[in-house]
Design an enzyme around this catalytic site. Structure first.
Site, PDB file in Angstrom:
ATOM      1  N   GLU A 159     -67.982  28.812  -1.530  1.00  0.00           N
ATOM      2  CA  GLU A 159     -66.980  28.996  -2.579  1.00  0.00           C
ATOM      3  C   GLU A 159     -66.022  30.146  -2.309  1.00  0.00           C
ATOM      4  O   GLU A 159     -65.172  30.449  -3.154  1.00  0.00           O
ATOM      5  CB  GLU A 159     -67.677  29.177  -3.923  1.00  0.00           C
TER       6      GLU A 159
ATOM      7  N   GLN B 263     -71.564  31.075   2.003  1.00  0.00           N
ATOM      8  CA  GLN B 263     -72.745  30.439   2.584  1.00  0.00           C
ATOM      9  C   GLN B 263     -72.244  29.390   3.574  1.00  0.00           C
ATOM     10  O   GLN B 263     -71.143  28.854   3.410  1.00  0.00           O
ATOM     11  CB  GLN B 263     -73.648  29.811   1.534  1.00  0.00           C
TER      12      GLN B 263
END
Length: 745
Positions: A470, A583
């Protein structure tokens, strides 16, 4: 060998017992108040209660959440509601109230016994007037009867002669200043205290009742005490809501009237936990820290699991904190679900049926956005409608646009993937016919309308999305999304063929809704084949999204040491323009693909060389320490795959200690449920190297150097497999109902 990350953690640890079942706090530190409230959370799947004190403490964050009890809120649309606290006990010595912020704490210990599901506290306290007493508290939320909670307190006079009194009540509750409850009535009668409330907007009624039990029968207990004398008191609490019964107050009072004594309730509760641990426990020998942290992760998942309710799921902070408002994300399906699928499949089934029961909300979201089929909410609550806020205020008051609810569409494939894995692991064909098929096919139909044709390369694109990373929003052709869509469509086509043979009636019903004619199915096949993914044919390197390789490259080592995320350091826009990952999308993708069967595998080149190339590229660009808490456990598994046990162990600790040691400085907000589920996956699919073969699970272990033994059970296709792994040998015990055979390799 103890690496640097481990050495840092050893400076500030809760204690553990040698058997690996207890988390122990030996000194009270007010600076860790909220962190330890999270750690000492108790739950039984129906409700969760933060580890605040019975006597209270200034500035504490008391909370009890009953899963499924939502009410409207300005930002986020709806949130889990904090209910009245069932813990309060007012203990007075010669008229002075016992509190840790008054008098002198001479001795202190608090203990979470995960095997028994019990929190206890032992204190020697000197009152401001000089009197000294010993106190012992213990509490539990019954796993045997989800509507019952209980507290026992014993008080022993050390040097005091006089009266000791104990009183109880229900404390009012709010959601960090937001008032959700309208009081309907409260009072006391026949040695009971009772409370009847209703949420202001969702009109859910709450009924609570309690009684104090000792030799007398009054609610306010006063005892004459001399040195060496011990008094004991038990508090039994019951709670119901109108989600499960018509009159929750009557139900609470009736259950309280029928409830046996504390010891009987505790025995039933312990027996229930023993039954759960029988199939869920993991034994690690040679590493006490790993043993306790793994059990803690599993305990908190089991404490939040819906044992008897298929209309709720597990929020990202379980039932332990206010963060994320109790909404449901992809965390449950991708990170927590595998643990339940392979150890408690009936709970996995309940969690997936939550998605079936909220499918109507997914259909509404797709229709409102102009798409076909079903489009699951990025943040879901009771109805399945989107609850992600579009705008949130920053710390400066500036409004920030949140795009996740509009374009983080990989949630559709995440739900479908979890269903598929459950089906393959359990062989539950009836469930797939009655529930799973509708979800997989209706969410597949969504992709048909979401893709766009790219004439220049004669293929399909998925534009303007957010992947799991994100740090980068509004990107085109995110690899995680596109490859999982390829899998989703291929799996849906195979499922449709199977369903027509298995249950023609169900297939006809779905066909009438989706019109799955040959033209439409051929289009799904074409999209699956032509959906764009940029993978280097020679190296196997996959571009995270279109244009990612053109972003500014950054050496994260240049920013060390730091205590916050790269996005917090650089800002949202600046991070979006750099190759800095919250991530690693691509590594997460490669991990999920290894659990996919040959017939459903998407059109993607994936081998050891591919894994190594993507690990080498994306791991150094990932904010492992302060990025997403979802990443480290998966990175541990991938490092195991590449025979890097020390690096795998470092990533494993980042996940396993995120709450116990507050490694990200946000454990006060609640348990990291995704990390907890990821820890189980790291142990089972990483260090144990479990692979699912056609005849069942097999182990290819790569244990950390200090681990002498790793033992656990898995359920697969109505069989139980027990693995007992050491560095020298692998023992696998296969159990089918009552028959046992032993396989040794």
């Amino acid at each position: 060998m103890i690496n640097t990350f481990t050495q840092d953690l050893l400076q500030n640890r809760l204690c553990v017992d040698e058997k690996g079942w207890n988390v122990i706090e030996t000194t009270f530190d007010r600076n860790k108040l909220h962190h330890h409230e999270t750690v000492f959370t108790l739950g039984n799947g129906y409700l969760g209660t933060r580890g605040t004190f019975e006597e209270g403490y200034p500035g504490d964050c008391a909370a009890t959440f009953i899963n499924g009890v939502y009410d409207d809120v300005a930002i986020g649309k709806t949130e889990l509601v904090n209910v009245a606290s069932w813990l309060p006990l007012v203990i007075k010595v010669a008229g002075e109230a016992f509190r840790l912020d008054a008098g002198t704490v001479i001795e202190y210990e608090r203990r979470l016994d995960m095997r028994l599901g019990l929190v206890s506290r032992d204190i020697r306290w000197r009152a401001p007037c000089g009197h000294t007493i010993d106190l012992h508290f213990e509490r539990f939320a019954s796993l045997a009867d989800q509507h019952i909670m209980a507290v026992r307190v014993t008080v022993t006079s050390v040097d005091f002669t006089g009266d000791i009194s104990i009183e109880t009540c229900f404390n009012d509750a709010d959601n960090q200043g937001v008032q959700h409850w309208e009081l309907l009535s409260k009072g006391n009668k026949n040695n009971y205290i009772w409370l009847h409330s209703r949420t202001r907007h969702s009109n859910i009624q709450l009924g609570m009742a309690t009684k104090l039990v000792s030799e007398g029968n009054d609610l306010n207990k006063t005892f004459a005490c001399v040195p060496g004398q011990t008094i004991s008191l038990e508090k039994i609490v019951t709670v119901f809501t109108s989600r499960s019964c018509e009159n929750p107050l009557v139900a609470a009072c009736d259950r309280l009237n029928e409830a046996p004594n504390y010891s009987t309730l505790l025995a039933a509760h312990i027996a229930a936990w023993e039954q759960v641990w029988e199939t869920s426990d993991i034994v690690i020998e040679g590493d006490e820290q790993a043993q306790v942290s793994v059990r803690f992760s599993l305990f908190q998942l089991l404490a939040a699991a819906p044992y008897r309710d298929n209309t709720v799921s597990i929020p990202p902070k379980t039932l332990s904190g206010f963060a994320y408002r109790g909404h449901i994300f992809w965390d449950t399906e991708i990170f927590a679900m595998p643990f339940f699928t392979f150890t408690q499949p009936q709970i996995a089934r309940n969690l997936l049926e939550y998605r079936y029961n909220t499918l109507a909300g997914a259909r509404r979201k797709a229709e409102e956005a102009g798409y076909k089929g079903a489009m699951y909410a990025w943040e879901s609550a009771d109805t399945g409608d989107e609850t992600t806020p579009r705008w949130v205020p920053s710390v400066t008051g500036e409004q920030i646009r949140i795009w996740c609810g509009d374009i983080e569409v990989h949630i559709n494939t995440d739900v479908a993937y979890a269903i598929w894995q459950y089906w393959k692991a359990t062989g539950d064909d009836d469930w797939m016919v009655n529930y799973g098929a509708s979800i997989i096919l209706e969410t597949a139909a969504f992709w048909e309308s979401r893709v766009e044709w790219n004439e220049a390369r004669c293929g399909y694109d998925i534009l303007d999305v957010i992947g799991p990373d994100e740090n980068h929003d509004r990107v085109n052709n995110n690899a995680f999304t596109n490859v999982m869509v390829r899998w989703h469509l291929r799996a849906a086509l195979h499922l449709w063929e199977w369903l027509q043979q298995k249950s023609p009636e169900t297939a006809l019903h779905i066909d009438q809704k989706l019109k799955l004619n040959d033209v439409r199915l051929d289009r799904w096949t074409e999209i699956e084949y032509r959906l764009h993914v940029n993978q280097d044919a020679e190296t196997g390197l996959i571009e995270q999204f279109e244009g990612f390789f053109d972003l500014e490259d950054v050496d994260l080592e240049e920013y060390e040491p730091r205590t916050k995320s790269m996005q917090a350091l650089l800002g949202i826009e600046a991070t979006n323009e750099k190759q800095i990952l919250k991530q690693p999308d691509v590594l997460m993708l490669l991990y999920l693909l290894r659990n996919i069967g040959r017939h459903e595998s998407p059109n993607l080149h994936c081998d050891t060389k591919t894994l190594q190339a993507n690990w080498n590229y994306y791991s150094p660009r990932t904010d492992h320490t302060y990025g997403s808490s979802l990443g480290p456990a998966i990175n541990a598994i991938m490092a195991c795959d590449m025979n890097q046990p020390e690096e795998a162990y470092t990533h494993f600790l980042r996940a396993a200690l995120v709450d116990l040691e507050d490694t990200r400085k946000n454990a006060a907000e609640g348990i990291h449920a995704a990390s907890a589920g990821g820890v189980w996956q790291a142990v089972v699919f990483g260090f144990a190297g479990i692979r699912i073969a056609p005849f069942g699970p097999i182990a290819c272990p790569n244990l950390p150097p200090t681990w002498k033994r790793l033992k656990f059970k898995l359920q697969w296709q109505n069989h139980v497999y027990e693995f007992d792994l050491t560095s020298e040998e692998v023992t696998q015990q296969h159990q089918e109902q009552n028959s046992i055979s032993l396989l040794v390799s």
